[in-house]
Design a protein around this motif. Structure first.
Motif, short mmCIF file in Angstrom:
data_model
loop_
_atom_site.label_atom_id
_atom_site.label_comp_id
_atom_site.label_asym_id
_atom_site.label_seq_id
_atom_site.Cartn_x
_atom_site.Cartn_y
_atom_site.Cartn_z
N ALA A 1 1.46 -4.34 2.66
CA ALA A 1 0.27 -4.96 3.24
C ALA A 1 -0.87 -4.95 2.22
O ALA A 1 -1.58 -5.95 2.05
CB ALA A 1 -0.15 -4.22 4.50
N GLY A 2 -1.05 -3.83 1.50
CA GLY A 2 -2.06 -3.76 0.46
C GLY A 2 -1.80 -4.76 -0.65
O GLY A 2 -2.72 -5.40 -1.15
N LEU A 3 -0.53 -4.89 -1.03
CA LEU A 3 -0.14 -5.84 -2.07
C LEU A 3 -0.51 -7.27 -1.67
O LEU A 3 -1.06 -8.04 -2.47
CB LEU A 3 1.36 -5.73 -2.33
N VAL A 4 -0.21 -7.61 -0.42
CA VAL A 4 -0.49 -8.95 0.08
C VAL A 4 -1.99 -9.21 0.13
O VAL A 4 -2.47 -10.29 -0.26
CB VAL A 4 0.14 -9.14 1.48
N VAL A 5 -2.76 -8.22 0.61
CA VAL A 5 -4.22 -8.37 0.67
C VAL A 5 -4.79 -8.65 -0.72
O VAL A 5 -5.61 -9.56 -0.90
CB VAL A 5 -4.87 -7.11 1.28
N LEU B 1 -12.33 4.31 0.82
CA LEU B 1 -11.00 3.72 0.92
C LEU B 1 -10.01 4.60 0.17
O LEU B 1 -10.23 4.91 -1.01
CB LEU B 1 -11.00 2.31 0.32
N PRO B 2 -8.91 5.03 0.80
CA PRO B 2 -7.95 5.90 0.10
C PRO B 2 -7.38 5.23 -1.15
O PRO B 2 -7.04 4.04 -1.13
CB PRO B 2 -6.86 6.12 1.15
N VAL B 3 -7.27 5.99 -2.22
CA VAL B 3 -6.74 5.46 -3.48
C VAL B 3 -5.31 4.94 -3.29
O VAL B 3 -4.93 3.91 -3.86
CB VAL B 3 -6.77 6.55 -4.58
N SER B 4 -4.52 5.65 -2.45
CA SER B 4 -3.13 5.23 -2.22
C SER B 4 -3.05 3.84 -1.62
O SER B 4 -2.10 3.09 -1.85
CB SER B 4 -2.42 6.23 -1.31
N VAL B 5 -4.06 3.46 -0.83
CA VAL B 5 -4.11 2.12 -0.23
C VAL B 5 -4.55 1.10 -1.28
O VAL B 5 -4.10 -0.05 -1.28
CB VAL B 5 -5.09 2.10 0.96
N ALA B 6 -5.44 1.52 -2.18
CA ALA B 6 -6.00 0.61 -3.18
C ALA B 6 -5.02 0.26 -4.30
O ALA B 6 -5.12 -0.81 -4.89
CB ALA B 6 -7.26 1.22 -3.78
N VAL B 7 -4.06 1.15 -4.60
CA VAL B 7 -3.13 0.92 -5.72
C VAL B 7 -2.36 -0.39 -5.54
O VAL B 7 -2.33 -1.22 -6.46
CB VAL B 7 -2.17 2.12 -5.91
N PRO B 8 -1.69 -0.62 -4.39
CA PRO B 8 -1.00 -1.91 -4.23
C PRO B 8 -1.95 -3.10 -4.25
O PRO B 8 -1.55 -4.20 -4.65
CB PRO B 8 -0.32 -1.78 -2.85
N MET B 9 -3.19 -2.88 -3.85
CA MET B 9 -4.16 -3.98 -3.87
C MET B 9 -4.44 -4.46 -5.29
O MET B 9 -4.53 -5.67 -5.53
CB MET B 9 -5.47 -3.54 -3.20
N VAL B 10 -4.60 -3.52 -6.23
CA VAL B 10 -4.86 -3.94 -7.61
C VAL B 10 -3.61 -4.58 -8.22
O VAL B 10 -3.72 -5.47 -9.07
CB VAL B 10 -5.37 -2.78 -8.49
N MET B 11 -2.43 -4.14 -7.78
CA MET B 11 -1.20 -4.81 -8.23
C MET B 11 -1.17 -6.24 -7.72
O MET B 11 -0.80 -7.17 -8.45
CB MET B 11 0.03 -4.05 -7.71
N GLY B 12 -1.58 -6.43 -6.46
CA GLY B 12 -1.63 -7.77 -5.89
C GLY B 12 -2.64 -8.65 -6.59
O GLY B 12 -2.43 -9.85 -6.75
N ALA B 13 -3.75 -8.04 -7.01
CA ALA B 13 -4.78 -8.81 -7.73
C ALA B 13 -4.21 -9.40 -9.02
O ALA B 13 -4.59 -10.51 -9.42
CB ALA B 13 -5.98 -7.92 -8.04
N ASN B 14 -3.32 -8.67 -9.68
CA ASN B 14 -2.67 -9.19 -10.89
C ASN B 14 -1.87 -10.45 -10.59
O ASN B 14 -1.86 -11.40 -11.38
CB ASN B 14 -1.71 -8.13 -11.47
N ILE B 15 -1.18 -10.45 -9.45
CA ILE B 15 -0.39 -11.64 -9.08
C ILE B 15 -1.31 -12.79 -8.73
O ILE B 15 -1.14 -13.92 -9.20
CB ILE B 15 0.55 -11.32 -7.89
#
Length: 383
Positions: free
Chosen positions: A63-67, A93-107
């Motif tokens: 979900a974080g990745l998609v966001v 915001l928990p760092v564990s939630v933010a990690v997939p978000m920054v990965m998604g930002a790369n995509i």
């Protein structure tokens, strides 16, 4: 002599204009840092101790990745999205939630150069080369997520590395040494906004601060990008021409440097598309330059994390995670011969396919950046 005087006057006027533009860039960077502080302060004010509960829906990494992917695809700026994420982490915001978000930002950020490549659609061979040059960035970032997201879910290694790096610069919640002055410099602006929304209550005031911060981030990054393009893109093109073809290390370094100069990986990678379309450079020559752009784009989040109103350690941690993730992606994927040219082969195949049927290009953009992420978000919300 009569001719030389106007030329000298023109050069002096040009230098004065450049100095004014650089001062404007410095001012806008200051606004960007203040804006991140506003988001962190607003998030902390609005949620209080309930911050973690608010993000329970995103504890699923997908979900974080998609966001992160969809937000960046819509905004077309990973710098903006990662700066917002830094501010949110500072606010709770928990760092564990933010990690997939920054990965998604790369995509998500790679949609820009993919759209730019559509400008070559009328010429079949030219479009095949341009679309391949654009989508090699996509495939690299997708492969990086496939490799590192499961590893992060299993071990949390990026969180640990980010925490260790942040610990070098932060003691408790106070920045060390040279970082202190940044927070002190932005405090008057942040405090002014906080006092302005005091009458709106904690939730309303917090939301107002977040919205003000997001608007300021949009404006500052937009105008910084425009100014830097005027000041640096000509030199960036020269550097790119000089670096591409001199080997992968030179290409990666130059891609990093150009992206730091123009503060936008989208600009850097989009500059390469016409060069590839014209046939001036091959895909394997351009590929390392793209990888460098991934590293260079991390500078904005690091800059934003130097002054936040909230958890400075967590803000620096997510900024370093973003940098570590991109550096490791380049080292691992490009360093392993078996993986090195997988993005190139996939991009070449897609470029040829799209040149034969233009609808494939449209379907690819819509599905990768919007339809598939939307479906994944729907599925994860039901789990």
């Amino acid at each position: 002599m009569d001719i030389a005087v106007p030329e000298e006057a023109s050069e002096a006027a040009s230098n004065q204009s450049a100095w004014r533009q650089w001062l404007m860039v410095a001012g806008l960077v200051y606004v960007l840092i203040c804006a991140v502080g506003l988001i962190g302060s607003g998030f902390k004010t609005a949620t209080g101790s309930q911050a973690k509960e608010m993000f329970e829906f995103a504890t699923n990494p997908f979900a974080g990745l998609v966001v992160g992917t969809v937000a960046t695809a819509l905004i077309q700026s990973s710098s903006t999205v990662t700066s917002i994420i830094v501010g949110l982490v500072a606010g709770g915001l928990p760092v564990s939630v933010a990690v997939p978000m920054v990965m998604g930002a790369n995509i998500g950020t790679s949609i820009t150069n993919t759209i730019v490549s559509l400008g070559h659609v009328r010429e079949k061979k030219e479009f095949a080369r341009a679309f391949s040059a654009a989508t090699v960035h996509d495939f690299f970032n997708l492969l990086s997520v496939v490799i590192f997201l499961p590893l992060e879910m299993a071990t949390g290694f990026l969180e640990k590395i980010g925490s260790a790096l942040a610990g070098i610069f932060v003691v408790g919640d106070a920045s060390m040494g040279g970082l202190n002055f940044v927070k002190a410099a932005t405090a008057p602006v942040v405090n002014f906004f906080k006092q302005s929304v005091e009458g709106m209550g904690t939730t309303g005031g917090g939301i107002a601060l977040i919205l003000a911060g997001i608007v300021l981030i949009f404006l500052s990054i937009h105008y910084v990008g425009k100014l830097l393009k005027t000041l640096m893109v000509g030199k960036a093109k020269e550097l790119m021409h000089a670096a591409i073809g001199k080997g992968p290390v030179s290409g990666i370094f130059s891609g990093t440097l150009v992206t730091v100069l123009v503060q936008s990986s989208s600009t850097t990678t989009s500059l390469m598309v016409p060069l590839a379309g014209s046939g001036a450079f091959g895909l394997k020559q351009i590929y390392p330059f793209t990888l460098g752009a991934n590293i260079g784009t991390c500078i904005t989040a690091l800059l934003a994390a130097t002054a936040v109103d909230g958890n400075a350690a967590a803000a620096l941690q997510i900024a370093f995670i973003h940098l570590t993730y991109n550096v490791l992606g380049v080292l691992f994927i490009y360093g392993v011969p078996m993986l090195r040219y997988l993005p190139v082969k996939a991009a070449e195949w897609l470029g040829e396919t799209a040149s034969e049927n233009k609808l494939v290009a449209l379907a690819y953009i819509l599905s990768v950046f919007f339809v598939i992420p939307g479906m994944c978000l729907g599925v994860t919300s039901m789990l």
